[in-house]
Design a protein around this motif. Structure first.
Motif, short mmCIF file in Angstrom:
data_model
loop_
_atom_site.label_atom_id
_atom_site.label_comp_id
_atom_site.label_asym_id
_atom_site.label_seq_id
_atom_site.Cartn_x
_atom_site.Cartn_y
_atom_site.Cartn_z
N ARG A 95 0.83 -1.20 0.00
CA ARG A 95 0.00 0.00 0.00
C ARG A 95 0.87 1.25 0.00
O ARG A 95 1.72 1.42 0.89
CB ARG A 95 -0.91 0.00 1.23
CG ARG A 95 -1.92 -1.13 1.22
CD ARG A 95 -2.88 -0.99 2.39
NE ARG A 95 -3.85 -2.07 2.37
CZ ARG A 95 -4.17 -2.81 3.41
NH1 ARG A 95 -3.57 -2.58 4.57
NH2 ARG A 95 -5.07 -3.75 3.32
N GLY A 97 0.21 4.18 0.92
CA GLY A 97 0.01 5.10 2.02
C GLY A 97 0.81 4.81 3.26
O GLY A 97 0.82 5.63 4.19
N THR A 125 -4.21 0.44 -3.54
CA THR A 125 -4.56 1.74 -2.96
C THR A 125 -5.35 1.58 -1.67
O THR A 125 -5.19 2.35 -0.73
CB THR A 125 -5.35 2.57 -3.98
OG1 THR A 125 -4.52 2.77 -5.14
CG2 THR A 125 -5.73 3.92 -3.41
N SER A 129 -11.48 1.77 4.96
CA SER A 129 -10.94 2.83 5.82
C SER A 129 -10.52 2.32 7.19
O SER A 129 -9.56 2.82 7.78
CB SER A 129 -11.97 3.95 5.98
OG SER A 129 -12.10 4.68 4.78
N GLN A 132 -7.16 0.87 6.68
CA GLN A 132 -6.18 1.93 6.42
C GLN A 132 -5.79 2.66 7.71
O GLN A 132 -4.63 2.99 7.92
CB GLN A 132 -6.75 2.93 5.41
CG GLN A 132 -7.05 2.36 4.03
CD GLN A 132 -5.83 1.86 3.30
OE1 GLN A 132 -5.79 0.73 2.82
NE2 GLN A 132 -4.81 2.68 3.23
N ASP A 137 -3.37 5.73 8.20
CA ASP A 137 -3.80 6.39 6.96
C ASP A 137 -5.25 6.82 7.11
O ASP A 137 -6.15 5.98 7.22
CB ASP A 137 -3.63 5.42 5.79
CG ASP A 137 -4.04 6.04 4.46
OD1 ASP A 137 -4.31 7.25 4.43
OD2 ASP A 137 -4.08 5.30 3.46
N ARG A 144 -6.97 8.85 -1.60
CA ARG A 144 -5.98 7.77 -1.61
C ARG A 144 -5.49 7.50 -3.04
O ARG A 144 -4.31 7.24 -3.27
CB ARG A 144 -6.55 6.50 -0.98
CG ARG A 144 -6.75 6.58 0.52
CD ARG A 144 -6.87 5.22 1.17
NE ARG A 144 -8.05 4.48 0.77
CZ ARG A 144 -9.20 4.49 1.43
NH1 ARG A 144 -9.34 5.24 2.53
NH2 ARG A 144 -10.22 3.74 1.04
N ARG A 147 -3.15 10.25 -4.06
CA ARG A 147 -1.83 10.02 -3.45
C ARG A 147 -1.08 8.91 -4.19
O ARG A 147 0.13 9.01 -4.40
CB ARG A 147 -1.99 9.67 -1.98
CG ARG A 147 -0.65 9.40 -1.28
CD ARG A 147 -0.86 9.01 0.17
NE ARG A 147 -1.71 7.83 0.27
CZ ARG A 147 -2.34 7.46 1.39
NH1 ARG A 147 -2.23 8.19 2.49
NH2 ARG A 147 -3.09 6.38 1.42
N THR A 148 -1.78 7.84 -4.57
CA THR A 148 -1.13 6.76 -5.30
C THR A 148 -0.51 7.28 -6.60
O THR A 148 0.60 6.87 -6.97
CB THR A 148 -2.14 5.64 -5.62
OG1 THR A 148 -2.56 5.04 -4.39
CG2 THR A 148 -1.53 4.57 -6.51
#
Length: 375
Positions: A95, A97, A125, A129, A132, A137, A144, A147-148
């Protein structure tokens, strides 16, 4: 365009059942509350090495290793398994993040040198939640993916061989550099069914990976991503993630699939559907829509069975039938443009042999897969 066959490493455990292989009643928080489940196998390195060696001997090109709370770390596990194999590649899921993009670029370069070029990357990704947040995260679904996109831009920049600067919403990098870039550069596999995911795939993915939906729906996805990539002057290849139940006869295969449902109570299915229904993943919601939580009508397309998705998240469909039936379906997806087939089955050791000794020779006869090189 040849077919590339890959298998799966069950680093969260394996077994002869679709019941959660961790067999936890409370989501895995308390390991003292264990529901009895027959035939569950722990993911120790000895068992995973058996699967990896079998995959290599049977002619699979790579094995996918998942990522998440309930499985072993993919980077550490696969680099250990590389010492037990010679040419098998490892499709390492991670991941963005939870790791610096420059560090990820550096890790990939080191991995390629240790394994002599056997790393592939599966960028996840994340669609849950709760999961994450366990890793710190707190971004929402669409951010997300944004950001990826930045993450992958930085990774490729750090592989460029000279200091790389980047300033975006999520990352600010000054002089990012991998002193010895990986050789070869790892292929990047990426999946996502939401509108936020499409542009990321088109901009950065080498292989766009979808879960096993009926061919018409897969074609829609391929057309969508291919169109976005062409707008950017890029080409993206395509892969599909499926389970398999292949036997010498279709009758045997369907009987095996039915047995996988034997120990699933209505309450277990309802609880799993409720949990999976909370996922933010559009791909997961598409998987759930294929069966609607019902045991009836699980063959949603010829030889495509949605039984796995009654209780398991992620890839929820299986190709079920005789070896020739399964080869027919692979040929059908291949005709749509699918090149990479990432496959699995319960248990993974035995099903690797059923597929490798039954379906793979059929694909070789059809000219879709190259004859196996001897170790």
């Amino acid at each position: 365009m040849n077919v590339h066959l890959h298998w799966f490493l069950p680093t969260g455990g394996d077994g002869r059942t679709l019941v959660d292989r961790h067999a936890y009643t409370d989501g895995g928080i308390s390991r003292s509350r264990i529901t009895p489940a027959q035939g569950v196998r722990p993911p120790d390195i000895e068992y995973l090495a058996q699967i990896a060696k079998a995959a290599e001997q049977l002619g699979f090109e790579a094995v996918l290793t998942p990522t998440g709370t309930w499985c072993e770390d993919a980077w550490l596990t696969t680099v250990a398994l590389a010492q037990h194999t010679e040419r098998l590649k490892f499709l390492v899921a991670f991941r963005p993040g939870v790791i610096s993009p420059t560090l990820a670029a550096h890790m990939a370069a080191t991995y390629q040198r240790i394994t002599k070029g056997r790393l592939l990357l599966n960028v996840v990704t994340g669609g849950d939640s709760v999961e994450q947040r366990r890793f710190g995260d707190h971004l929402d679904h669409d951010r997300r993916y944004a950001r990826t996109s930045e993450f992958l831009e930085v990774v490729r920049g750090a592989w460029g061989g000279k200091p790389y600067d980047f300033e975006g919403e999520h990352y600010r990098i000054e002089g990012g550099l991998t002193a010895l870039p990986p050789d070869p550069l790892p292929q990047i596999f990426f999946g996502g069914s939401s509108p936020a995911a499409g542009p990321v795939a088109a901009d950065h993915a080498d292989v766009y990976l979808t879960w096993g939906e009926p061919p018409a729906q897969v074609k829609q996805k391929i057309d969508w991503i291919r169109g976005l990539a062409q707008e950017r002057g890029r080409e993206v290849r395509f892969g599909i993630r499926l389970h398999t139940v292949s036997r010498d006869s279709a009758r045997e295969a369907w009987a095996t699939a039915d047995r996988l449902l034997d120990d699933l109570s209505p309450d277990a299915i309802a609880a799993a559907q409720e949990a999976l229904g909370k996922s933010e993943s559009v791909g997961q919601q598409r998987m759930l829509a294929l069966h609607g939580g019902s045991r009836e009508g699980l063959e949603i397309s010829p030889n495509l069975w949605a039984g796995v998705g009654l209780v398991r998240g992620g890839a929820g469909t299986a190709l079920v039938g005789s070896h020739a039936d399964v080869a027919d379906r692979i040929e059908e997806y291949h005709a749509l443009g699918v090149e990479h087939f990432v496959l699995s089955g319960y248990p993974h050791l035995e099903e690797a042999y059923w597929f490798g000794e039954g379906v793979r020779p059929e694909l070789v006869r059809r000219g879709l897969v190259a004859p196996q090189l001897q170790l």
